[in-house]
Scaffold this motif. Structure first.
Motif, PDB file in Angstrom:
ATOM      1  N   ASP A   1       0.877  -1.157  -0.055  1.00  0.00           N
ATOM      2  CA  ASP A   1       0.204   0.067  -0.017  1.00  0.00           C
ATOM      3  C   ASP A   1       0.819   1.060  -0.034  1.00  0.00           C
ATOM      4  O   ASP A   1       1.832   1.188   0.811  1.00  0.00           O
ATOM      5  CB  ASP A   1      -0.945   0.077   1.306  1.00  0.00           C
ATOM      6  CG  ASP A   1      -1.951   1.086   0.945  1.00  0.00           C
ATOM      7  OD1 ASP A   1      -1.858   2.009   0.560  1.00  0.00           O
ATOM      8  OD2 ASP A   1      -3.150   0.694   1.629  1.00  0.00           O
ATOM      9  N   GLU A   2       0.720   1.989  -0.872  1.00  0.00           N
ATOM     10  CA  GLU A   2       1.507   3.278  -1.024  1.00  0.00           C
ATOM     11  C   GLU A   2       1.150   4.294   0.293  1.00  0.00           C
ATOM     12  O   GLU A   2       2.008   5.134   0.593  1.00  0.00           O
ATOM     13  CB  GLU A   2       1.027   4.156  -2.243  1.00  0.00           C
ATOM     14  CG  GLU A   2       1.838   3.514  -3.566  1.00  0.00           C
ATOM     15  CD  GLU A   2       1.523   4.231  -4.682  1.00  0.00           C
ATOM     16  OE1 GLU A   2       0.922   5.167  -4.582  1.00  0.00           O
ATOM     17  OE2 GLU A   2       2.074   3.885  -5.912  1.00  0.00           O
ATOM     18  N   ARG A   3      -0.134   4.243   0.889  1.00  0.00           N
ATOM     19  CA  ARG A   3      -0.239   5.057   1.804  1.00  0.00           C
ATOM     20  C   ARG A   3      -1.175   3.820   2.914  1.00  0.00           C
ATOM     21  O   ARG A   3      -2.385   4.064   3.182  1.00  0.00           O
ATOM     22  CB  ARG A   3      -1.503   6.069   1.513  1.00  0.00           C
ATOM     23  CG  ARG A   3      -0.486   7.193   0.761  1.00  0.00           C
ATOM     24  CD  ARG A   3      -1.808   8.226   0.203  1.00  0.00           C
ATOM     25  NE  ARG A   3      -2.699   8.782   1.211  1.00  0.00           N
ATOM     26  CZ  ARG A   3      -2.415   9.686   2.115  1.00  0.00           C
ATOM     27  NH1 ARG A   3      -1.153  10.185   2.233  1.00  0.00           N
ATOM     28  NH2 ARG A   3      -3.285  10.153   2.782  1.00  0.00           N
ATOM     29  N   PHE A   4      -0.360   3.105   3.729  1.00  0.00           N
ATOM     30  CA  PHE A   4      -0.984   2.301   4.545  1.00  0.00           C
ATOM     31  C   PHE A   4      -1.251   3.151   5.794  1.00  0.00           C
ATOM     32  O   PHE A   4      -0.223   3.877   6.359  1.00  0.00           O
ATOM     33  CB  PHE A   4      -0.133   1.224   5.032  1.00  0.00           C
ATOM     34  CG  PHE A   4      -0.616   0.284   5.520  1.00  0.00           C
ATOM     35  CD1 PHE A   4      -0.739  -1.097   4.945  1.00  0.00           C
ATOM     36  CD2 PHE A   4      -1.118   0.148   7.067  1.00  0.00           C
ATOM     37  CE1 PHE A   4      -1.264  -2.115   5.731  1.00  0.00           C
ATOM     38  CE2 PHE A   4      -1.603  -0.912   7.634  1.00  0.00           C
ATOM     39  CZ  PHE A   4      -1.651  -2.188   6.801  1.00  0.00           C
ATOM     40  N   TYR A   5      -2.398   3.117   6.501  1.00  0.00           N
ATOM     41  CA  TYR A   5      -2.798   4.270   7.526  1.00  0.00           C
ATOM     42  C   TYR A   5      -2.261   3.490   8.804  1.00  0.00           C
ATOM     43  O   TYR A   5      -2.200   2.411   9.136  1.00  0.00           O
ATOM     44  CB  TYR A   5      -4.418   4.323   7.460  1.00  0.00           C
ATOM     45  CG  TYR A   5      -4.673   5.188   8.702  1.00  0.00           C
ATOM     46  CD1 TYR A   5      -4.219   6.466   8.621  1.00  0.00           C
ATOM     47  CD2 TYR A   5      -5.789   4.816   9.596  1.00  0.00           C
ATOM     48  CE1 TYR A   5      -4.486   7.353   9.559  1.00  0.00           C
ATOM     49  CE2 TYR A   5      -6.105   5.705  10.808  1.00  0.00           C
ATOM     50  CZ  TYR A   5      -5.573   7.022  10.671  1.00  0.00           C
ATOM     51  OH  TYR A   5      -5.889   7.801  11.453  1.00  0.00           O
ATOM     52  N   MET A   6      -1.707   4.534   9.446  1.00  0.00           N
ATOM     53  CA  MET A   6      -1.110   4.125  10.971  1.00  0.00           C
ATOM     54  C   MET A   6      -1.886   4.804  12.019  1.00  0.00           C
ATOM     55  O   MET A   6      -1.982   6.065  12.268  1.00  0.00           O
ATOM     56  CB  MET A   6       0.269   4.725  11.094  1.00  0.00           C
ATOM     57  CG  MET A   6       1.344   4.152  10.038  1.00  0.00           C
ATOM     58  SD  MET A   6       2.776   5.068   9.922  1.00  0.00           S
ATOM     59  CE  MET A   6       3.794   4.391  11.115  1.00  0.00           C
TER      60      MET A   6
ATOM     61  N   ASP B   1      -1.801   8.552  13.202  1.00  0.00           N
ATOM     62  CA  ASP B   1      -2.574   9.276  12.513  1.00  0.00           C
ATOM     63  C   ASP B   1      -1.864   9.929  11.074  1.00  0.00           C
ATOM     64  O   ASP B   1      -1.927  10.986  10.821  1.00  0.00           O
ATOM     65  CB  ASP B   1      -3.293  10.453  13.010  1.00  0.00           C
ATOM     66  CG  ASP B   1      -4.212  11.112  12.279  1.00  0.00           C
ATOM     67  OD1 ASP B   1      -4.860  10.398  11.282  1.00  0.00           O
ATOM     68  OD2 ASP B   1      -4.626  12.185  12.365  1.00  0.00           O
ATOM     69  N   LYS B   2      -0.918   8.732  10.417  1.00  0.00           N
ATOM     70  CA  LYS B   2      -0.021   8.935   9.630  1.00  0.00           C
ATOM     71  C   LYS B   2      -0.222   7.958   8.570  1.00  0.00           C
ATOM     72  O   LYS B   2      -0.909   6.890   8.952  1.00  0.00           O
ATOM     73  CB  LYS B   2       1.387   9.142   9.913  1.00  0.00           C
ATOM     74  CG  LYS B   2       1.658  10.192  10.838  1.00  0.00           C
ATOM     75  CD  LYS B   2       3.064  10.114  11.194  1.00  0.00           C
ATOM     76  CE  LYS B   2       3.526  11.171  12.603  1.00  0.00           C
ATOM     77  NZ  LYS B   2       5.061  10.676  12.716  1.00  0.00           N
ATOM     78  N   TYR B   3       0.401   8.248   7.532  1.00  0.00           N
ATOM     79  CA  TYR B   3       0.376   7.104   6.289  1.00  0.00           C
ATOM     80  C   TYR B   3       1.775   6.640   5.950  1.00  0.00           C
ATOM     81  O   TYR B   3       2.749   7.724   6.049  1.00  0.00           O
ATOM     82  CB  TYR B   3      -0.274   7.526   5.001  1.00  0.00           C
ATOM     83  CG  TYR B   3      -1.880   7.810   5.371  1.00  0.00           C
ATOM     84  CD1 TYR B   3      -3.043   6.792   5.124  1.00  0.00           C
ATOM     85  CD2 TYR B   3      -2.275   9.024   5.661  1.00  0.00           C
ATOM     86  CE1 TYR B   3      -4.159   7.270   5.282  1.00  0.00           C
ATOM     87  CE2 TYR B   3      -3.466   9.478   5.925  1.00  0.00           C
ATOM     88  CZ  TYR B   3      -4.500   8.476   5.729  1.00  0.00           C
ATOM     89  OH  TYR B   3      -5.838   8.677   6.065  1.00  0.00           O
ATOM     90  N   ARG B   4       2.065   5.542   5.636  1.00  0.00           N
ATOM     91  CA  ARG B   4       3.321   5.044   5.180  1.00  0.00           C
ATOM     92  C   ARG B   4       3.279   4.024   4.217  1.00  0.00           C
ATOM     93  O   ARG B   4       2.266   3.205   4.190  1.00  0.00           O
ATOM     94  CB  ARG B   4       4.185   4.406   6.443  1.00  0.00           C
ATOM     95  CG  ARG B   4       4.685   5.511   7.380  1.00  0.00           C
ATOM     96  CD  ARG B   4       5.731   6.373   6.811  1.00  0.00           C
ATOM     97  NE  ARG B   4       6.266   7.465   7.960  1.00  0.00           N
ATOM     98  CZ  ARG B   4       5.787   8.493   8.198  1.00  0.00           C
ATOM     99  NH1 ARG B   4       4.794   8.995   7.350  1.00  0.00           N
ATOM    100  NH2 ARG B   4       6.181   9.401   8.960  1.00  0.00           N
ATOM    101  N   GLN B   5       4.140   4.188   3.271  1.00  0.00           N
ATOM    102  CA  GLN B   5       4.294   3.207   2.107  1.00  0.00           C
ATOM    103  C   GLN B   5       4.850   2.144   2.572  1.00  0.00           C
ATOM    104  O   GLN B   5       5.866   1.918   3.472  1.00  0.00           O
ATOM    105  CB  GLN B   5       5.109   3.451   0.950  1.00  0.00           C
ATOM    106  CG  GLN B   5       5.450   2.848  -0.065  1.00  0.00           C
ATOM    107  CD  GLN B   5       5.689   3.034  -1.475  1.00  0.00           C
ATOM    108  OE1 GLN B   5       5.138   3.987  -2.167  1.00  0.00           O
ATOM    109  NE2 GLN B   5       6.654   2.695  -1.889  1.00  0.00           N
TER     110      GLN B   5
END
Length: 268
Positions: A29-34, A38-42
């Motif tokens: 996932d290019e924007r895996f939700y954390m 409250d962030k996104y990471r590949q």
């Protein structure tokens, strides 16, 4: 002669190379939700080449700094090339593993990988660790054929990634059965020694691989020696090793080279 510098290279916006990774390295996932941050990471995944043709389940190795892990074409100076290394070791008969890479944040790596507050800001490492254990690992175990138990789950990282790896091993000894701690940035988290000391009994059967280089400075060697001695005071526990390399520098080529020894250590 009038010499004028129009701009520094660091200030020029150069097009990013079109990196092409092997066909068994994918982006989960290019924007895996954390949710914990409250962030996104590949998030990346390396699957053994025989994964698609089998029904086997595989051990999993989680690694930080996902941007630098896999071999690209053209090759980069800052890559570990773990996929190429593991492909070669599997051909030699070593155990196959799934490898998960989590990208770091461009601006907040020094806080995201530190479980404690520091001069760089409020530590987010505990939340980041919870993300891997409580969100990412369940997702990977649900969507891929993994062996999810502690004996088949490992974690590894370098520098700040080495620091958060040590913290996660000690904080979650029932989750991670082995760890690779490459040149850990322990000087930014002096509380880590007390954290390790309080959990020694839970770590006796864990496999821990430390590596650092003399060219990283005396403080690096002293810090790693200190935590190693906490875990293995009499040097008799063969599950806990510290490799000190005379030529080792704080850079990816060093960690790439030593990754092979780490993989052999946990794949035995």
């Amino acid at each position: 002669m009038d010499i004028r510098i129009e701009n520094w290279k660091d200030n020029l916006k150069e097009p990013k190379p079109d990196y092409q990774f092997g066909d068994h390295v994918h982006v989960v996932d290019e924007r895996f939700y954390m949710p914990q941050l409250d962030k996104y990471r590949q998030v990346w995944i390396y699957l053994p080449k025989r994964y698609k043709d089998s029904n086997k389940r595989y051990p999993v190795l989680y690694m930080h700094d996902g941007q630098n892990l896999f071999h690209a074409k053209p090759a980069r100076n800052d890559e570990w090339a773990v996929d190429t290394t593991v492909d070669n070791l599997i051909r030699e008969g070593l155990q196959e593993m799934i490898i998960i890479g989590i990208n770091h944040g461009e601006e907040d790596r020094l806080t995201e990988y530190n479980p404690y507050d520091s001069e760089n800001g409020k530590g987010e490492g505990k939340a980041y660790a919870s993300f891997i254990v409580d969100t990412l690992k369940p997702f990977i175990d649900q969507h891929y054929r993994t062996l999810p138990d502690v004996d088949n789950t490992a974690i590894a990282g370098s520098s700040m990634g080495g620091l958060i790896t040590l913290f996660m091993l000690t904080e979650y000894p029932a989750i991670f059965g082995s760890a690779g701690i490459f040149s850990p940035a322990l000087w930014l988290a002096p509380k880590i020694y007390d954290h390790v000391a309080k959990r020694l009994s839970a770590l006796k059967s864990r496999k821990v691989f430390f590596v650092a280089g003399d060219k990283e400075g005396n403080e690096m060697i002293d810090n790693v020696t200190k935590v190693y001695k906490l875990l293995n005071p009499d040097d008799k526990n063969e599950n806990i090793v510290f490799i000190e390399r005379e030529d080792g520098k704080h850079t990816e080529w060093f960690w790439h080279r030593e990754f092979e020894s780490f993989y052999k250590f946990i794949a035995e």
